[in-house]
Design a protein around this motif. Sequence first.
Motif, PDB file in Angstrom:
ATOM      1  N   LYS A 242       0.822  -1.212   0.000  1.00  0.00           N
ATOM      2  CA  LYS A 242       0.000   0.000   0.000  1.00  0.00           C
ATOM      3  C   LYS A 242       0.860   1.268   0.000  1.00  0.00           C
ATOM      4  O   LYS A 242       0.503   2.259  -0.604  1.00  0.00           O
ATOM      5  N   ILE A 243       1.964   1.225   0.738  1.00  0.00           N
ATOM      6  CA  ILE A 243       2.853   2.381   0.736  1.00  0.00           C
ATOM      7  C   ILE A 243       4.121   1.981  -0.008  1.00  0.00           C
ATOM      8  O   ILE A 243       4.877   1.140   0.445  1.00  0.00           O
ATOM      9  N   ASP A 244       4.324   2.562  -1.158  1.00  0.00           N
ATOM     10  CA  ASP A 244       5.517   2.262  -1.919  1.00  0.00           C
ATOM     11  C   ASP A 244       6.546   3.346  -1.613  1.00  0.00           C
ATOM     12  O   ASP A 244       6.457   4.463  -2.095  1.00  0.00           O
ATOM     13  N   MET A 245       7.508   3.012  -0.776  1.00  0.00           N
ATOM     14  CA  MET A 245       8.500   4.022  -0.386  1.00  0.00           C
ATOM     15  C   MET A 245       9.305   4.513  -1.591  1.00  0.00           C
ATOM     16  O   MET A 245       9.857   5.589  -1.582  1.00  0.00           O
TER      17      MET A 245
END
Lengths: 740, 287
Positions: free
Chosen positions: A366-369
């Motif tokens: 969900k969070i693509d750094m």
Amino acid sequence: MNKIYYLLVTLLISTTIFSQNVVRYDLHVRDSIVNFSGKEKRAIAVNGQIPMPTLTFTEGDIAEIHVYNHLDEGTSLHWHGLYLPNKEDGVPYLTQMPIEPGTEHVYRFPIIQSGTHWYHSHSGLQEQIGMYGSLILKKKVVDPAFRKGIDDVPQVPIILSEWTDYKPENVHRMLHNASDWFAIKKGTTQSYAEALKAGHFKTKLTNEWKRMLAMDVSDVYYDKFLINGQNESQLSQFKAGDKVRLRISNGGASSYFWLKYAGGKMTVVANDGNDVEPVEVDRLIIGVSETYDVIVTIPAENTSYEFLATPEDRTKSTSIYIGEGIKQLTTPMPKLKYFEGMKMMNNMMNMDGTMDDMGMDMSLQKIDMNTVMYPEISGSAMKMDEDKDMDHSKHSMSSTKSDIVTLNYSMLKSPTKTTLPKDAPVRELRFELTGNMNRYVWSMDNVVLSETDKILIKKGENVRITLYNNSMMRHPMHLHGHDFRVLNGQGEFAPLKNVLDIMPMEMDVIEFEANADGDWFFHCHILYHMMAGMNRVFSYEDSKPNPYLPNKAEAYKKLQAESNQFHLMAENDFATNGNDGKAMLQNTRWSFGTEWRLGYHDDHGYESETHIGRYIGRNQWFMPFIGFDARYRKLDHGEIEENLFGQKSTKDKRIQASLGFAYTLPMLVIFQAEAYHDGNVRLQLMREDIPLSKRLRMAFMVNTDKEYMVGLKYIIGKNMGITTHYDSDMGLGFGINVNY
Amino acid sequence: MKSIKNILMLTVMLVSFTSSYAQIKNASTQEVKIYGNCGMCEKTIEKSGNLKNISSVDWDKETKMATITFDKKATNKDDILKRIALSGYDSDFFLAPDAAYNKLPGCCQYEREAKTPVKKQMKANMEEKMKANHDEMKSTETQNISQLETIYENYFAVKDALVETDGKEASAKAKELLTLLDVVKMGDLEMDVHMVWMKVMKDLKEDATKISQSNDIKKQRDAFDTLSENIYKLIKVSKAETTVYFQHCPMANDGKGANWLSKENEVKNPYYGSKMLSCGKVVETIK
């Protein structure tokens, strides 16, 4: 008359027995020469083609696949994502012995599922050089799960892959030796000069302070990327208004691909061979060995729309044009902003080499750094103040930017309930994915396959696995023979998968019903990570004996050894003032290394140091060793050298044994302490390969024997560099560095 | 004398070598049509088609015809036309991505004759869909009842502007917020809400002023941090009409972390905008 009667009866009986349809394929595995990049190279082709032929079955069929090995080496075929008897799973030394050269092997198993799958060799690195192909299992039309508008749409198998002109064994060796040749080829060295230019000098400094080498989203340089074995191709059988279902498998050995379509949004309808509720996206990333089914529409006449697959490092791409006529392109993925990624990594990396997620509880993609590196989302590489002047254009673009819908795992929802048996006992397991980029060691709980036994599970229990990725790279974790539920917030409708991509710092929970028998591989599907030992085996208690594996224990040892091989590295500097070189043989934990300095005259001396050491700890910064030194040198006037501690040594002839250790300090400086059997002690600081610019490297060494060295190396090729160095023993020299 | 001769020969050889090197080997030349308008187009087309020693493109703006010459062992016509299309120019083989075309300067936005428009029926379908989306958005927008509700709505507008990294919009919305803050009738507020209001009112106005007076996104985001804290305090007691999500990004504010409120569960980060759009998580759901 009688005869005919008998014949009829036998026919009838045989048809009732074989009411299931046997579908047979014959696969001939042969060495071949291919030319993907302009150079002729060795590859492995099956029935003369790369990728291997697409195999199609319908649920309920019996698959019978005859494999003829015409190679000089053993081979195998693994049916990725299929439920089948353990002995048909195709993992050499685990479920069968390798198919020996010149022999035939028959895989025969019932098809009890549908969906998009693929198959590949599970022997060594054969998958990299051509042994991958699509495996399509169709639903029966009478199946209640048959979805109108999805399962009856025309379909095309798409298999993604990559090609390198280097031998894969060599690629593997270079990765272990932390060669930065691939980074040079990709233009991602991230040297100090480049950092300075990009205004990220401090970022680079912090990065090295935290003992990190230049970061990249992928490790290997590839010459070409391919869809169905071609860099560009066209499906001109489709017309405006047509819907096409692409059954996409990622058969790449180590590349994730971004998928985009020029004709609008794509509808994702299945993942890893399991149906999902349709979801519309602008783009998605497909992990190594994952499969996705997407439906695309052709919006206009006389136009074919580009379906673009871009590897995660965005160095190149591959396209297939869908439709007839003029080719409508889609916007290519812009280059990554590496220093932004480095900066982000610096924040996330603790000084002790573990990762810190800053309390973000990341999961399910969900969070693509890495988003900080994507110019299409975070704006171009220009500084923010620069685009202030372009306020106007920025405004019109900004709305599209944050509107790009990228698929993530939480958006996948099964159309049917996937709950496990309720009263089954639950077995909880937890794995931390660990790694060491500098030495290319990849492991689970800091243990590689060769250091661990099989994990025993019982038939009838529910196995729940918590995975936490504490390494710097993403890993596509694949389980053989089972689909697992990904607990992604969809409750009873959690999607079924057999590959889970897990990004750095993410924590995911998966669970599956233990309903089989035998030994099943669970591993990272990045080929070079798998070969580095990032594997486990789930073994059912009281399994039936496997007829293909007469000696199971012996075979398991072979399997373990495969992913803990020794890698050779050697270099020599042919310089005007002498020869400097070293050779090293290393595996996951052990290092056998020898260094030499050979002058051209007796008074320059000849010396060699040999160290046998073992890397300790997760980060492998600490390596105790035993050593043997041999020196011969003729000094004038019987001169005696003294070290910083006042200890004397006659250097003329010396054979010494020693004990010592090496420790990697911040800035990647190696501190080495060594005590010799005559009581002499030597402390040394050394750093090689400081990246000054794209191809220029600096090295230095200083020790308590009052010896020192500084050097520069300009890398001109994969195995060659031009060097200059000043050495306290041998003076100034220029030379050519040759390395392997 | 002999040596001079040698040197001369060497020079001649060198010169001829370099000049031949600069040319394109295995040359093949073709004429293709490339759509475009003006001299500026010519520059872009030729620049994107040219590759040193491999291909050269000469485009004529009158005839729209390009002469392309290339090393047929190293490249092909499609490669060159694809590069040109990616810079924004259609040919009869490749159509430029719309984004590339839209980025061309106004004078260069030629008529796209080669491009077939999307079929009517499909377009209608798409438009219908868009319209439906729009209506949905509108209906949510018009739900504002109590006086605090209008303030929250305005806060969300400021937040959305920051998500889009649009300093001007943020400033404009903050100005509206300021006027709304000024007209709140304290007497109409419930007792507990009133108490909180008294505490946060001054800070709310101060932060709104800061955001409205600046176009600098960084300053706006600094002020937005405290603004969000105070709105949160208020919304905790007054409750909003719809569910509100209190979200947190640990990276914002130089790693100290910062919070904000949103009407959607999905994270859209106002402190980084598109740079780190999805960074953050919901820490509290206020119903």
